[in-house]
Scaffold this motif. Structure first.
Motif, PDB file in Angstrom:
ATOM      1  N   LYS A  80       0.817  -1.216   0.000  1.00 50.59           N
ATOM      2  CA  LYS A  80       0.000   0.000   0.000  1.00 50.59           C
ATOM      3  C   LYS A  80       0.853   1.268   0.000  1.00 50.59           C
ATOM      4  O   LYS A  80       0.448   2.292  -0.566  1.00 50.59           O
ATOM      5  N   VAL A  81       1.999   1.210   0.660  1.00 55.11           N
ATOM      6  CA  VAL A  81       2.859   2.384   0.812  1.00 55.11           C
ATOM      7  C   VAL A  81       4.261   2.024   0.349  1.00 55.11           C
ATOM      8  O   VAL A  81       4.854   1.050   0.826  1.00 55.11           O
ATOM      9  N   THR A 103     -10.885  10.079   2.883  1.00 51.32           N
ATOM     10  CA  THR A 103     -11.111  11.366   2.205  1.00 51.32           C
ATOM     11  C   THR A 103     -10.553  11.379   0.778  1.00 51.32           C
ATOM     12  O   THR A 103     -10.518  12.428   0.140  1.00 51.32           O
ATOM     13  N   ASN A 104     -10.109  10.199   0.308  1.00 48.40           N
ATOM     14  CA  ASN A 104      -9.588  10.053  -1.053  1.00 48.40           C
ATOM     15  C   ASN A 104      -8.418  11.004  -1.306  1.00 48.40           C
ATOM     16  O   ASN A 104      -8.353  11.682  -2.336  1.00 48.40           O
ATOM     17  N   GLN A 105      -7.495  11.037  -0.344  1.00 44.66           N
ATOM     18  CA  GLN A 105      -6.297  11.860  -0.468  1.00 44.66           C
ATOM     19  C   GLN A 105      -5.061  11.009  -0.247  1.00 44.66           C
ATOM     20  O   GLN A 105      -5.144   9.876   0.236  1.00 44.66           O
ATOM     21  N   THR A 106      -3.906  11.568  -0.601  1.00 42.19           N
ATOM     22  CA  THR A 106      -2.651  10.901  -0.272  1.00 42.19           C
ATOM     23  C   THR A 106      -2.220  11.342   1.130  1.00 42.19           C
ATOM     24  O   THR A 106      -2.693  12.361   1.656  1.00 42.19           O
ATOM     25  N   ILE A 107      -1.311  10.574   1.709  1.00 43.34           N
ATOM     26  CA  ILE A 107      -0.792  10.939   3.031  1.00 43.34           C
ATOM     27  C   ILE A 107      -0.118  12.300   2.973  1.00 43.34           C
ATOM     28  O   ILE A 107      -0.259  13.119   3.885  1.00 43.34           O
ATOM     29  N   LYS A 108       0.612  12.573   1.894  1.00 41.80           N
ATOM     30  CA  LYS A 108       1.293  13.852   1.752  1.00 41.80           C
ATOM     31  C   LYS A 108       0.287  14.998   1.713  1.00 41.80           C
ATOM     32  O   LYS A 108       0.498  16.055   2.337  1.00 41.80           O
ATOM     33  N   GLU A 109      -0.836  14.801   1.009  1.00 39.37           N
ATOM     34  CA  GLU A 109      -1.864  15.843   0.934  1.00 39.37           C
ATOM     35  C   GLU A 109      -2.484  16.107   2.304  1.00 39.37           C
ATOM     36  O   GLU A 109      -2.727  17.258   2.678  1.00 39.37           O
ATOM     37  N   VAL A 110      -2.708  15.048   3.069  1.00 39.19           N
ATOM     38  CA  VAL A 110      -3.269  15.214   4.411  1.00 39.19           C
ATOM     39  C   VAL A 110      -2.283  15.956   5.304  1.00 39.19           C
ATOM     40  O   VAL A 110      -2.667  16.843   6.080  1.00 39.19           O
ATOM     41  N   ASN A 111      -1.012  15.611   5.200  1.00 40.37           N
ATOM     42  CA  ASN A 111       0.020  16.284   6.003  1.00 40.37           C
ATOM     43  C   ASN A 111       0.111  17.767   5.699  1.00 40.37           C
ATOM     44  O   ASN A 111       0.488  18.568   6.557  1.00 40.37           O
ATOM     45  N   ASN A 112      -0.222  18.125   4.469  1.00 38.80           N
ATOM     46  CA  ASN A 112      -0.115  19.529   4.046  1.00 38.80           C
ATOM     47  C   ASN A 112      -1.363  20.351   4.360  1.00 38.80           C
ATOM     48  O   ASN A 112      -1.391  21.549   4.084  1.00 38.80           O
TER      49      ASN A 112
END
Length: 325
Positions: free
Chosen positions: A218-219, A245-254
């Motif tokens: 997955k990662v 939320t259909n996002q990437t981990i990087k997008e959530v972190n940002n």
């Protein structure tokens, strides 16, 4: 998973590295000296008892390549920060003399006093090491300020028969075989206690092996073997939120965190999940009253409850005893 607990001691003119056979009194000892020639006769004298197998440093790379790299994880205590980079420098040939090894060790120790993230910068990424490793210091979260401890302190909690320290400083010149033997004995004892730490850490390691399998596909490049429980929990929550939320981990972190300010009204009934319950009636009654309260973020909160003759205060940092001592 097979491991070799290991430890090293670096002096101004001598270096000793010990690899212990897990749950056995067998030690592979590599010795280097800028003063004493490590001849066959000296090696025989340094092998002071059965199970202590002493080798010259010239055999270290072969040992790592033919034994460690193929079959074992090196298990240490704070080896991610200290032992691993030194051992890798020795393996790569960038540290030749014992004095060079000693100076590198001291520079790493001094780096630990630097502010912010600078103290954590290592000479090598994990994929640049010539071996796989596990770090009991990291896995057990002993690098956290509230949990920080040393192997010596753990020896006390393990009820070790004796807690020993070297009778001389690391600035002492190791000029005799007897001092080298003392150094080897000390390192062997440290690997014994590192081995105990591994046995106590096994359940955490097993859970991380399972989590690695869960996220492997997955990662990209996922490896949580040396993560603390807190870091694991943070990642799994982050990953679940990203998926939901259909996002990437990087997008959530940002995502920019909102600043509610001191005028934000905090409703505790919406902050405490329903599955949080106490079996004790006193504590459950206190919890029910707390969930009826609302306070502004900037207003201090102090709710007390007495349980088993101890007064606890619920505040911004959680629940703590307020009794002296």
């Amino acid at each position: 998973m097979k491991v070799r607990p290991y430890d090293m001691e670096t002096f101004i003119d001598a270096t000793v590295i010990v690899f212990k056979h897990h749950n056995q009194k067998i030690y592979d000892v590599f010795v280097k000296s800028d003063i004493i020639p490590i001849t066959i006769g000296v090696i025989q004298k340094l092998s002071y008892k059965k199970g202590v197998n002493v080798y010259d440093f010239s055999f270290l790379n072969n040992y790592i390549d033919l034994d460690i790299k193929k079959s074992f994880y090196l298990y240490g205590f704070n080896n991610q920060f200290f032992d691993n980079p030194i051992l890798t420098h020795i393996y790569n040939g960038s540290l030749i003399t014992c004095n060079e090894i000693y100076l590198k060790a001291q520079s790493i120790i001094k780096k630990g006093k630097l502010p912010g993230l600078a103290k954590f910068k290592s000479d090598f990424w994990d994929n640049q090491l010539p071996f796989k490793y596990l770090d009991g210091f990291k896995i057990n979260h002993y690098d956290n300020g509230a949990r920080r401890t040393s192997l010596k302190k753990l020896e006390f909690t393990y009820r070790a028969n004796s807690i020993e320290d070297l009778p001389f400083s690391h600035l002492t010149s190791i000029t005799t075989i007897s001092k080298l033997i003392e150094l080897i004995k000390y390192c062997c004892i440290d690997t014994d206690n590192t081995d105990i730490n591994f046995n106590k850490t096994k359940p955490r390691i097993k859970s991380r092996i399972l989590i690695n399998k869960e996220y492997r596909n997955k990662v990209a490049n996922f490896n949580c073997l040396n993560w603390s429980d807190v870091k694991l929990g943070q990642f799994r929550s982050l990953y679940a939120y990203a998926q939901a939320t259909n996002q990437t981990i990087k997008e959530v972190n940002n995502i920019q965190k909102p600043d509610y300010g001191n005028n934000f009204l905090l409703d505790y009934s919406k902050c405490i999940p329903d599955y949080i319950q106490f079996t004790d009636p006193t504590l459950q009654s206190w919890l029910n009253n707390l969930k009826q309260k609302k306070t502004y973020v900037g207003k201090p909160l102090s709710e007390q409850v007495e349980f088993n003759n101890v007064v606890y205060t619920f505040g911004a940092g959680g629940i703590h005893s307020v009794d002296p001592g």
